[in-house]
Design a protein around this motif. Structure first.
Motif, mmCIF file in Angstrom:
data_model
loop_
_atom_site.group_PDB
_atom_site.id
_atom_site.type_symbol
_atom_site.label_atom_id
_atom_site.label_comp_id
_atom_site.label_asym_id
_atom_site.label_seq_id
_atom_site.Cartn_x
_atom_site.Cartn_y
_atom_site.Cartn_z
ATOM 1 N N GLY A 78 0.836 -1.295 0.102
ATOM 2 C CA GLY A 78 0.103 0.005 -0.202
ATOM 3 C C GLY A 78 0.949 1.210 -0.005
ATOM 4 O O GLY A 78 2.102 1.183 -0.244
ATOM 5 N N ARG A 79 0.180 2.264 0.314
ATOM 6 C CA ARG A 79 0.957 3.609 0.610
ATOM 7 C C ARG A 79 0.810 4.413 1.717
ATOM 8 O O ARG A 79 -0.354 4.227 2.650
ATOM 9 C CB ARG A 79 0.532 4.541 -0.759
ATOM 10 C CG ARG A 79 -0.957 4.790 -0.742
ATOM 11 C CD ARG A 79 -1.563 5.257 -2.034
ATOM 12 N NE ARG A 79 -2.845 5.119 -2.353
ATOM 13 C CZ ARG A 79 -3.785 5.898 -1.973
ATOM 14 N NH1 ARG A 79 -3.486 6.897 -1.106
ATOM 15 N NH2 ARG A 79 -4.980 5.744 -1.782
ATOM 16 N N ASN A 83 -3.400 -1.249 -0.820
ATOM 17 C CA ASN A 83 -3.639 -1.333 -2.118
ATOM 18 C C ASN A 83 -4.854 -2.300 -2.392
ATOM 19 O O ASN A 83 -5.208 -3.106 -1.424
ATOM 20 C CB ASN A 83 -2.480 -2.262 -2.837
ATOM 21 C CG ASN A 83 -1.218 -1.469 -3.309
ATOM 22 O OD1 ASN A 83 -1.293 -0.175 -2.891
ATOM 23 N ND2 ASN A 83 -0.231 -2.158 -3.622
#
Length: 132
Positions: free
Chosen positions: A25-26, A131
């Protein structure tokens, strides 16, 4: 995210001891947000400043397609312990309106002052958006 809560520990009120993220993910990292509005004006009371700071945080998270459920850490800087204790109900209402039932790990510090002398609170945020 998985909340870290040892079975033998009492559950904290209003925050989590920790969270674990094990996913691609981020990360979203926000600078400390104060209770000043878009014009730089500050309400006189702490609860109103907290409400403004939390709304600013939600607006920034929305820019990253994130929400309160993605927050993995809050760090609060407050300038007055007694004012904070007296503003509990108003801060709780502001929290419920913006963060809902999300209680990420939090650290709260009382400090001598902030750069903007009208500010009574500044809140830093780290969030993680998986994500997918």
């Amino acid at each position: 995210m998985r909340v870290l809560q040892p079975a033998e520990w009492s559950k904290p009120r209003g925050f989590s001891h920790g969270v674990m993220v094990d996913a691609p993910g981020r990360w979203v990292v926000l600078a400390g947000q104060t209770g000043g509005d878009e014009k730089g004006d500050y309400a006189a009371d702490l609860a109103a400043q907290v409400a403004t700071a939390l709304k600013r945080i939600m607006k920034l998270l929305a820019e990253a397609n994130a929400g309160p459920e993605h927050i993995v850490r809050l760090t609060w800087y407050l300038t007055d312990r007694s004012e904070h204790e007296a503003a509990g109900a108003g801060i709780g209402a502001a929290w419920k309106e913006t963060l809902g039932r999300n209680f990420p790990p939090s650290t709260l510090l009382y400090i001598g002052g902030l750069v903007d002398t009208q500010a009574k609170v500044e809140i830093e945020v780290t969030a993680f958006v998986p994500n997918g």
